[in-house]
Scaffold this active site. Structure first.
Site, PDB file in Angstrom:
ATOM      1  N   GLU A   1      14.543 -60.505  38.660  1.00 22.89           N
ATOM      2  CA  GLU A   1      14.145 -59.937  37.276  1.00 22.89           C
ATOM      3  C   GLU A   1      12.764 -60.361  36.795  1.00 22.89           C
ATOM      4  O   GLU A   1      12.214 -59.642  36.172  1.00 22.89           O
ATOM      5  CB  GLU A   1      15.262 -60.967  36.200  1.00 22.89           C
ATOM      6  CG  GLU A   1      15.435 -60.052  35.155  1.00 22.89           C
ATOM      7  CD  GLU A   1      15.863 -59.008  34.998  1.00 22.89           C
ATOM      8  OE1 GLU A   1      16.607 -58.519  35.881  1.00 22.89           O
ATOM      9  OE2 GLU A   1      16.042 -58.352  34.063  1.00 22.89           O
ATOM     10  N   ASP A   2      12.280 -61.257  37.406  1.00 26.13           N
ATOM     11  CA  ASP A   2      11.071 -61.884  36.740  1.00 26.13           C
ATOM     12  C   ASP A   2       9.864 -61.933  37.432  1.00 26.13           C
ATOM     13  O   ASP A   2       8.661 -62.427  37.184  1.00 26.13           O
ATOM     14  CB  ASP A   2      11.147 -63.335  36.281  1.00 26.13           C
ATOM     15  CG  ASP A   2      12.160 -63.363  35.033  1.00 26.13           C
ATOM     16  OD1 ASP A   2      12.443 -62.604  34.324  1.00 26.13           O
ATOM     17  OD2 ASP A   2      12.828 -64.574  34.877  1.00 26.13           O
TER      18      ASP A   2
ATOM     19  N   ASP B   1      43.386 -88.139  17.429  1.00 25.46           N
ATOM     20  CA  ASP B   1      42.793 -88.086  18.856  1.00 25.46           C
ATOM     21  C   ASP B   1      41.209 -88.348  18.844  1.00 25.46           C
ATOM     22  O   ASP B   1      40.512 -87.945  19.674  1.00 25.46           O
ATOM     23  CB  ASP B   1      43.283 -87.293  19.715  1.00 25.46           C
ATOM     24  CG  ASP B   1      42.547 -85.740  19.399  1.00 25.46           C
ATOM     25  OD1 ASP B   1      42.642 -85.473  18.198  1.00 25.46           O
ATOM     26  OD2 ASP B   1      43.066 -85.014  20.348  1.00 25.46           O
TER      27      ASP B   1
ATOM     28  N   HIS C   1      17.597 -67.276  41.631  1.00 31.74           N
ATOM     29  CA  HIS C   1      18.346 -66.504  40.843  1.00 31.74           C
ATOM     30  C   HIS C   1      17.562 -65.741  39.894  1.00 31.74           C
ATOM     31  O   HIS C   1      18.164 -64.616  39.274  1.00 31.74           O
ATOM     32  CB  HIS C   1      19.562 -67.291  40.215  1.00 31.74           C
ATOM     33  CG  HIS C   1      19.130 -67.990  38.725  1.00 31.74           C
ATOM     34  ND1 HIS C   1      18.450 -69.259  38.979  1.00 31.74           N
ATOM     35  CD2 HIS C   1      18.797 -67.610  37.608  1.00 31.74           C
ATOM     36  CE1 HIS C   1      18.032 -69.689  37.611  1.00 31.74           C
ATOM     37  NE2 HIS C   1      18.278 -68.654  36.875  1.00 31.74           N
TER      38      HIS C   1
ATOM     39  N   HIS D   1      13.098 -74.564  36.149  1.00 31.60           N
ATOM     40  CA  HIS D   1      14.219 -74.057  35.803  1.00 31.60           C
ATOM     41  C   HIS D   1      15.284 -73.609  37.056  1.00 31.60           C
ATOM     42  O   HIS D   1      16.559 -74.068  37.056  1.00 31.60           O
ATOM     43  CB  HIS D   1      14.092 -72.863  34.678  1.00 31.60           C
ATOM     44  CG  HIS D   1      15.260 -72.090  34.752  1.00 31.60           C
ATOM     45  ND1 HIS D   1      16.334 -72.470  34.120  1.00 31.60           N
ATOM     46  CD2 HIS D   1      15.698 -70.783  35.029  1.00 31.60           C
ATOM     47  CE1 HIS D   1      17.292 -71.544  34.092  1.00 31.60           C
ATOM     48  NE2 HIS D   1      16.832 -70.331  34.702  1.00 31.60           N
TER      49      HIS D   1
ATOM     50  N   ASP E   1      22.699 -71.791  35.369  1.00 31.07           N
ATOM     51  CA  ASP E   1      21.528 -71.249  34.704  1.00 31.07           C
ATOM     52  C   ASP E   1      21.598 -71.481  33.023  1.00 31.07           C
ATOM     53  O   ASP E   1      20.646 -71.620  32.610  1.00 31.07           O
ATOM     54  CB  ASP E   1      21.501 -69.736  34.994  1.00 31.07           C
ATOM     55  CG  ASP E   1      20.602 -68.905  34.315  1.00 31.07           C
ATOM     56  OD1 ASP E   1      19.422 -69.239  34.216  1.00 31.07           O
ATOM     57  OD2 ASP E   1      21.005 -67.815  33.554  1.00 31.07           O
TER      58      ASP E   1
HETATM   59 MN    MN Z   1      17.505 -68.367  34.709  1.00 28.13          MN
END
Ligand code: MN
Length: 563
Positions: A68-69, A251, A64, A40, A130
């Protein structure tokens, strides 16, 4: 550039080091889809590289999710990768904490809050990268989560991508979210339009050589022609406005002509109109008057061969790239002037002064920014005079800096302002002249028959609060908004069934709202119901609309107008 290859070939570069650090931090972690978590991070970084961002952004995209993880700390990022990367990762982590759970009227404020909290466009772009990968792998999540994330994508992130001019990304995000939010409608649409798309494209393929030879005869040079099929979700939204009748959409597939420069655009338009008569009132010059997100092109609708109504779009290659990639296209054009080597390339915060899109973004927020001031970098500074406070239900209220709980109360509703007796900020009692900060959760305590206090005038910041306090004091009565309106017309589009109208009307009357007139119309399998209601308060109207949408699942769309 392939991030993975680049990182392996240049292990001592910023990207190479971030790659190793993120891989190590996520070691052993799996995504819900059971692939390694680090995939990811690579996917997000790859998107960032494709959008031509700088190496700091690519490193930040790789990192990123580590705060958090994993046990990796922000301090450690700062120490190993520098101030800028840690700033970007911190920004993405902060935005990640904002959750949208479907309060429609406030989606716009939430978008503004995300822009304000990110402080730098690159933070939003990493968040979008993300989100794109999360949407592509959404299948693996439990249904409840799928819905929440898809809704947030549709209401918050896709519009942000669109505002940044990244039309292609916005369309991808919408079409990925569509089947999760409206599964039945999605299936219906695919079934209904699949053949129509093919049919239209075949038709355009027969028109294209005729147009080409006519352009050639008139010495208008053409880079290429192709077909633009309307994206599914965008088509669905348009169908809601056209009685769900695909025949009315001209269209569905448009013929696109790419020419070398702007004068060729107008020359080509002349040839088109000489060849096929235009439909009156359908010509749009988005070159002279670009759309607010910067989109430029000429659109015209003509009676093509056999009199078939057909949309033709004419633009230059640069306009085309911009329309697809927005801000990223600007970097690509900048890049051509040098710095194609990531190791030698400087941060994009430098030397990108007068990018058109920055100007466009400012236009979008023009009510908040000083028109004389020039934005010097990618810093989002047009919110420095705004704060965003949140109701206990999660609605975001947009206020000027220095606003108090009284401003907040009046922003929600004039009656709540008038009867405010106290406030809780982040769960603690706070004085009514307390200066709110972005992210504060504010609860207003009210008392019946309470009147506004003149002393509030000393601390409130919004003009609307001031006016209401003054007029309530003058008259000694509660203020009334919207006196000039007498009623509201609700317009409901829905699937038909027996007892539908009765259900809708009983919900309205149970909300103690008087109705004065109902009209129904039918088109295909959808009905349009217009109901006159005696409500003039926007908050109440929006509450009623939410209530109706929740209770009657056949409803596709509700809009309202004040009469
Ligand atoms: Mn992420």
């Amino acid at each position: 550039m392939i991030v993975k290859e680049f990182a392996k070939k240049n292990p001592e570069s910023l990207i190479g080091k971030a790659y190793r650090a993120a891989k190590e931090a996520h070691a052993g972690q799996k995504r819900k889809s059971s692939e390694p978590y680090f995939n990811h991070s690579i996917a997000a970084a790859q998107a960032i590289a494709e959008w031509n961002l700088d190496e700091q952004s690519i490193a930040a995209a790789l990192l990123h999710d580590v705060i958090e993880d994993t046990s990796y700390s922000l301090e450690k990022i700062k120490e190993k990768f520098g101030e800028e990367v840690s700033f970007l990762v911190d920004g993405v982590t902060k935005i990640g904490k904002i959750k949208y759970r479907g309060i429609e009227a406030k989606a716009e404020n939430l978008r503004k809050m995300i822009l304000a909290l990110s402080q730098d466009i690159r933070v939003i772009l990493i968040k979008l990268a993300d989100r794109l990968h999360n949407m592509r792998t959404l299948r693996a999540l439990p249904p409840q989560k799928q819905k929440r994330i898809a809704l947030e994508t549709l209401e918050i992130y896709s519009p942000l991508a669109y505002r940044l001019g990244m039309q292609h990304l916005a369309g991808d995000l919408e079409d990925l979210a569509f089947p999760y939010i409206y599964p039945r409608e999605y299936k219906w649409l695919i079934k209904t339009v699949k053949e129509k798309y093919d049919e239209r494209e075949k038709y355009l393929k027969s028109a294209e050589p005729i147009l080409r030879s006519e352009l050639e005869k008139n010495e208008v040079s053409v880079i290429k022609t192709d077909y633009r099929a309307k994206r599914y979700y965008s088509l669905y939204k348009k169908l809601l406005r056209y009685d769900m009748d695909v025949e009315k959409i001209h269209d569905l597939v448009a013929l696109r002509v790419i020419v070398p420069d702007i004068s060729d655009c107008y020359a080509a338009l002349g040839v088109v109109h000489k060849l096929w008569p235009p439909l009156p009132g359908r010509f749009k010059d988005y070159i002279a008057l670009p759309k607010p997100n910067g989109y430029r092109s000429l659109h015209t609708t003509v009676f093509c061969i056999d009199g078939k109504i057909t949309e033709i779009q004419i633009k230059t290659q640069e306009m085309h790239d911009e329309a697809e990639n927005g801000i990223a296209a600007h970097w690509a054009y900048e890049e051509k002037k040098g710095h194609s080597d990531y190791l030698a390339r400087k941060s994009i915060t430098a030397g990108t002064k007068e990018l058109a899109w920055v100007q466009q973004l400012r236009n979008w927020q023009r009510e908040f920014s000083d028109p004389d001031e020039f934005m010097k970098s990618l810093k989002i500074d047009f919110f420095q005079d705004r704060i965003f406070a949140i109701t206990p239900q999660g609605s975001v209220i947009d206020l000027p800096v220095g606003s108090t709980p009284v401003d907040f109360a009046y922003q929600i509703h004039s009656e709540i302002g008038d009867s405010a007796s106290g406030a809780k900020v982040n769960g603690k009692i706070a004085p009514l002249d307390y200066q709110l900060k972005s992210g504060d959760v504010v609860e207003i305590l009210t008392q019946k028959n309470k009147k506004p206090s003149g002393s509030w005038l000393k601390s409130v910041k919004t003009g609307s609060a001031k006016n209401r306090i003054k007029s309530a004091m003058r008259r000694g009565i509660k203020t009334i908004i919207g006196e000039k309106y007498s009623k509201t017309e609700l317009r409901v589009i829905c699937d038909d069934r027996i007892g539908l109208l009765k259900d809708i009307m009983s919900i309205i009357s149970r909300s103690h709202i008087n109705m004065n007139g109902v009209q129904t119309g039918r088109s295909g399998r959808f009905v349009t119901i217009k109901i006159g209601c005696e409500i003039i308060d926007k908050t109440k109207i929006e509450k009623l609309i939410l209530k109706l949408k929740r209770a009657v699942k056949e409803i596709k769309e509700i809009s309202y107008s004040l009469k």
